[in-house]
Design a protein around this motif. Structure first.
Motif, PDB file in Angstrom:
ATOM      1  N   ARG A  76      -2.125 -13.136   8.595  1.00 42.90           N
ATOM      2  CA  ARG A  76      -2.669 -14.067   9.564  1.00 42.90           C
ATOM      3  C   ARG A  76      -1.509 -14.545  10.419  1.00 42.90           C
ATOM      4  NH1 ARG A  76      -7.873 -13.502  10.450  1.00 42.90           N
ATOM      5  NH2 ARG A  76      -8.873 -13.032   8.486  1.00 42.90           N
ATOM      6  N   VAL A 126      -0.146 -17.503  12.936  1.00 44.03           N
ATOM      7  CA  VAL A 126      -0.227 -18.805  13.577  1.00 44.03           C
ATOM      8  C   VAL A 126       0.566 -18.650  14.872  1.00 44.03           C
ATOM      9  CG1 VAL A 126       0.380 -21.239  13.429  1.00 44.03           C
ATOM     10  CG2 VAL A 126      -0.372 -20.028  11.381  1.00 44.03           C
ATOM     11  N   PHE A 162      -7.627 -17.998  12.600  1.00 50.09           N
ATOM     12  CA  PHE A 162      -6.334 -17.473  13.008  1.00 50.09           C
ATOM     13  C   PHE A 162      -6.443 -15.959  13.136  1.00 50.09           C
ATOM     14  CE2 PHE A 162      -5.142 -21.461  10.949  1.00 50.09           C
ATOM     15  CZ  PHE A 162      -4.295 -21.995  11.897  1.00 50.09           C
ATOM     16  N   GLY A 206      -5.775 -12.142  12.665  1.00 50.53           N
ATOM     17  CA  GLY A 206      -5.241 -11.465  11.491  1.00 50.53           C
ATOM     18  C   GLY A 206      -5.863 -10.111  11.278  1.00 50.53           C
ATOM     19  N   PRO A 266       6.855 -14.440   5.658  1.00 52.74           N
ATOM     20  CA  PRO A 266       5.641 -15.238   5.542  1.00 52.74           C
ATOM     21  C   PRO A 266       5.934 -16.695   5.198  1.00 52.74           C
ATOM     22  CG  PRO A 266       5.832 -13.784   3.636  1.00 52.74           C
ATOM     23  CD  PRO A 266       6.958 -13.462   4.561  1.00 52.74           C
ATOM     24  N   LYS A 320       3.441 -18.726   4.227  1.00 53.50           N
ATOM     25  CA  LYS A 320       2.547 -19.080   3.136  1.00 53.50           C
ATOM     26  C   LYS A 320       1.898 -17.800   2.612  1.00 53.50           C
ATOM     27  CE  LYS A 320      -1.183 -22.165   1.863  1.00 53.50           C
ATOM     28  NZ  LYS A 320      -1.605 -23.515   2.039  1.00 53.50           N
ATOM     29  N   SER A 354      -3.323 -13.082   1.362  1.00 49.47           N
ATOM     30  CA  SER A 354      -3.057 -13.305   2.781  1.00 49.47           C
ATOM     31  C   SER A 354      -1.635 -13.839   2.982  1.00 49.47           C
ATOM     32  CB  SER A 354      -4.066 -14.320   3.326  1.00 49.47           C
ATOM     33  OG  SER A 354      -3.834 -14.572   4.682  1.00 49.47           O
ATOM     34  N   LEU A 369       0.797 -15.497   5.736  1.00 50.95           N
ATOM     35  CA  LEU A 369       0.724 -16.233   6.995  1.00 50.95           C
ATOM     36  C   LEU A 369       2.088 -16.243   7.671  1.00 50.95           C
ATOM     37  CD1 LEU A 369      -1.283 -18.112   8.633  1.00 50.95           C
ATOM     38  CD2 LEU A 369       0.005 -19.977   7.619  1.00 50.95           C
ATOM     39  N   GLU A 421       4.271 -17.394  11.286  1.00 48.86           N
ATOM     40  CA  GLU A 421       4.287 -18.208  12.503  1.00 48.86           C
ATOM     41  C   GLU A 421       4.924 -17.384  13.617  1.00 48.86           C
ATOM     42  OE1 GLU A 421       4.775 -22.544  12.543  1.00 48.86           O
ATOM     43  OE2 GLU A 421       5.620 -22.248  10.540  1.00 48.86           O
ATOM     44  N   HIS A 434     -10.085 -20.620   6.149  1.00 49.56           N
ATOM     45  CA  HIS A 434      -8.849 -20.959   6.846  1.00 49.56           C
ATOM     46  C   HIS A 434      -8.469 -22.431   6.700  1.00 49.56           C
ATOM     47  CE1 HIS A 434      -8.373 -17.176   9.431  1.00 49.56           C
ATOM     48  NE2 HIS A 434      -9.048 -16.916   8.328  1.00 49.56           N
ATOM     49  N   TYR A 488      -4.971 -23.449   5.663  1.00 49.64           N
ATOM     50  CA  TYR A 488      -3.866 -23.477   6.625  1.00 49.64           C
ATOM     51  C   TYR A 488      -3.788 -24.789   7.402  1.00 49.64           C
ATOM     52  CZ  TYR A 488      -4.352 -18.457   5.765  1.00 49.64           C
ATOM     53  OH  TYR A 488      -4.459 -17.222   5.171  1.00 49.64           O
TER      54      TYR A 488
END
Length: 156
Positions: free
Chosen positions: A33, A35, A56, A58, A89, A91, A108, A110, A112, A148, A151
């Motif tokens: 995903r 951000v 988000f 992904g 990542p 997260k 998943s 995450l 940025e 989500h 997040y």
């Protein structure tokens, strides 16, 4: 050259057998995903026709594909942009969707990302052309995809 009816039957049959095999064999799906932040620190969320609510961007990591490559591909395919300063990542989450049967167990990752000013302007233009499909948010929308909600810390 056209395939015979017999050949098409066997191709479909073989494909169905492979799908069953992979459902049994591959119980967990790895995905990323993104951000995506604007230069003003707002978050870019997407809305697709196949699932309700904002989420988000992904996607599922493909065979022999790195997580960073998938993040870049998601930005390009879902948003039409190039992201910069990919961090993560940030997260790692396990997501289990009890209300769907296929692809219901995810790990998943995450990341940025940022948009440079050129792509920020491009996205603003797309938002004007297609309202309701892409949007920047400075706080979580009420109809954020249920999965989500994990997040939410990134909205602060």
């Amino acid at each position: 050259m056209r395939k015979s009816v017999f050949g098409r039957f066997w191709a479909r049959f073989f494909s169905a057998i492979l799908h069953i095999y992979f459902r049994i064999r591959r119980g967990t799906t790895l995905g990323v995903r993104a951000v995506v932040r604007s230069p003003t620190s707002e978050f870019l969320l997407v809305r697709h026709t196949y699932t309700p609510g904002w989420h988000f961007p992904g996607g599922i990591i493909r065979f022999r594909e790195t997580m960073l490559d998938r993040v870049k591909m998601v930005a390009k395919s879902e948003l039409g942009v190039k992201v910069i300063n990919i961090k993560g990542p940030q997260k790692i989450s396990e997501v289990i969707s009890h209300d769907i049967k296929e692809r219901s167990h995810f790990i998943s990752f995450l990341f940025e990302c940022e948009l440079d000013n050129f792509y920020f302007d491009k996205i603003k233009g797309l938002i004007k052309k297609q309202p309701g499909k892409l949007s920047f948010f400075n706080k979580a929308p009420k109809d954020l995809l249920k999965n989500h909600l994990i997040y939410l810390e990134f909205f602060n």
